[in-house]
Design a protein around this motif. Sequence first.
Motif, PDB file in Angstrom:
ATOM      1  N   HIS A   1       0.849  -1.187   0.000  1.00 53.93           N
ATOM      2  CA  HIS A   1       0.000   0.000   0.000  1.00 53.93           C
ATOM      3  C   HIS A   1       0.891   1.246   0.000  1.00 53.93           C
ATOM      4  N   VAL A   2       0.651   2.154  -0.933  1.00 53.30           N
ATOM      5  CA  VAL A   2       1.520   3.317  -1.091  1.00 53.30           C
ATOM      6  C   VAL A   2       0.680   4.582  -1.290  1.00 53.30           C
ATOM      7  N   ALA A   3       0.957   5.600  -0.481  1.00 57.64           N
ATOM      8  CA  ALA A   3       0.356   6.927  -0.667  1.00 57.64           C
ATOM      9  C   ALA A   3      -1.164   6.865  -0.731  1.00 57.64           C
ATOM     10  N   GLU A   4      -1.756   6.068   0.158  1.00 56.49           N
ATOM     11  CA  GLU A   4      -3.221   5.998   0.203  1.00 56.49           C
ATOM     12  C   GLU A   4      -3.791   7.217   0.909  1.00 56.49           C
ATOM     13  N   PRO A   5      -3.421   7.490   2.183  1.00 53.76           N
ATOM     14  CA  PRO A   5      -3.855   8.747   2.792  1.00 53.76           C
ATOM     15  C   PRO A   5      -2.771   9.812   2.609  1.00 53.76           C
TER      16      PRO A   5
ATOM     17  N   GLY B   1       7.763  12.161  -0.498  1.00 58.05           N
ATOM     18  CA  GLY B   1       6.595  11.362  -0.827  1.00 58.05           C
ATOM     19  C   GLY B   1       6.843   9.893  -0.577  1.00 58.05           C
ATOM     20  N   SER B   2       5.769   9.126  -0.539  1.00 62.13           N
ATOM     21  CA  SER B   2       5.881   7.699  -0.251  1.00 62.13           C
ATOM     22  C   SER B   2       6.691   6.972  -1.318  1.00 62.13           C
ATOM     23  N   VAL B   3       6.508   7.349  -2.581  1.00 62.50           N
ATOM     24  CA  VAL B   3       7.260   6.698  -3.656  1.00 62.50           C
ATOM     25  C   VAL B   3       8.740   7.039  -3.544  1.00 62.50           C
ATOM     26  N   ARG B   4       9.057   8.275  -3.297  1.00 64.86           N
ATOM     27  CA  ARG B   4      10.465   8.661  -3.119  1.00 64.86           C
ATOM     28  C   ARG B   4      11.082   7.908  -1.947  1.00 64.86           C
TER      29      ARG B   4
ATOM     30  N   HIS C   1      -1.570  10.018  -3.602  1.00 63.35           N
ATOM     31  CA  HIS C   1      -0.856  11.263  -3.324  1.00 63.35           C
ATOM     32  C   HIS C   1       0.590  11.139  -3.800  1.00 63.35           C
ATOM     33  N   VAL C   2       0.761  11.270  -5.095  1.00 59.92           N
ATOM     34  CA  VAL C   2       2.083  11.146  -5.708  1.00 59.92           C
ATOM     35  C   VAL C   2       2.332  12.370  -6.589  1.00 59.92           C
TER      36      VAL C   2
ATOM     37  N   ALA D   1      -6.654   8.896  -7.462  1.00 59.14           N
ATOM     38  CA  ALA D   1      -5.334   8.671  -8.063  1.00 59.14           C
ATOM     39  C   ALA D   1      -5.255   9.325  -9.442  1.00 59.14           C
ATOM     40  N   PRO D   2      -4.085   9.840  -9.801  1.00 53.54           N
ATOM     41  CA  PRO D   2      -3.921  10.513 -11.097  1.00 53.54           C
ATOM     42  C   PRO D   2      -3.732   9.524 -12.240  1.00 53.54           C
TER      43      PRO D   2
END
Length: 409
Positions: free
Chosen positions: A206-210, A248-251, A270-271, A301-302
């Motif tokens: 799970h990534v960048a959900e909230p 960010g969560s991905v970074r 949220h990316v 999500a985008p």
Amino acid sequence: MQSVLLHRAPWVVRVDGPAIADGAVAVRAGSIVGVGPARELNKQYPGAPVREHEHCTLTPPLVNAHIHLELSHLHIPRCRQEVAGFTDWIAALLDLRQQLGATGAAVETAARRIMQVQHDSGVIAMGDIGNTDLGLRLSQEFPGALLPFREFLGRSPATRRTVREQLGREPDDRMFTAHAPYSTHAELIQSLKFRARRLNHPFPIHVAEPASEGDLLSRATGELYTFLRERGFLDDTYQPPAGADNFGSVRYLHSLGVLDERTICVHCIHVSVEEVMILAETGARVCLCPGSNRYLQVGTAPAALFLRHGILPALGSDSLASNPELSIWREMRILQENAPDIDPARIFAMATLGGASALGLAGMYGTLAPGKSARFLAVPLTEKIGSAPELYEYLVTGNSEIQPAWVDA
């Protein structure tokens, strides 16, 4: 040698190419050997028997790349029409699970019912996330590919040590993963990913959900940080990564070295543009769960941004704990409502090829093409379809009205 059988329909959706009017799929010995206009396949296989699928379109089966079958008995939307934020939902889920239990006959019955519902709706493969071995048992029963992932979380040294010891005792065919950056210590994420990479297993997380996950990771502030501190999940020693302002969560995951083509970043709401570029450069997969996101009101999500950077997301339903209905047909419709400028053909590709690719199953599923499995769908057409755009619009917006039939050749 077994003879060829032709399946003919008014439309055939290949996914990896244009939809074919008056098309056919040639199958032999459980595999597709040809896809094209019916007249061409009739010439290629003269005398082959033809099975007509009148008023139908033939399509690849769907893939639900993210589901939690063991939460099927925890139907929060029935109890609460809405939740007041992400942490309010976590609290409701934990309370309901404590009340109803996490294992037992009722849990297994509910999970089997949802598993059957998925297959009846045209799902051939699922990525199932759980904290018990229920998914492993169900994978032996599902008439398709059910990939069970045992999920771990925790931040304490004792938890990390216990998990590492357990991983050392497990057989190589068991698949394990981490829950989320906010809930799982960096060292534990790396340990779990190292094992998955060594064994070439998918690694959903799970990534960048909230949005508050970014606040926790970058500044040790926000709703999620406060909630975890109050619950004793974060101790006084917690510090965000060095130099992680606006991290960010991905970074964050990229800094841990865990992003590659076998990592599936689930939700990815949220990316930033920079983070989408990181996902594209590393080959990491993305799985979107529009229905769950809508219920939890955590954002959208985008999807169009992912597509512009060459990323074809998968689609997932998540669980009844955060989604009123577990249907990939519904996920397509919600995504189309959220992003009406996206070509419906691309959305249908997410529900098929996107999921199959994310789970490492594109060699069998995801498209109608030679060499792929001869298990596919005959989707009834309740109206006359005059063009491919009309067809994809029908498939993406049909929702629960679509009741496909399985073609097992």
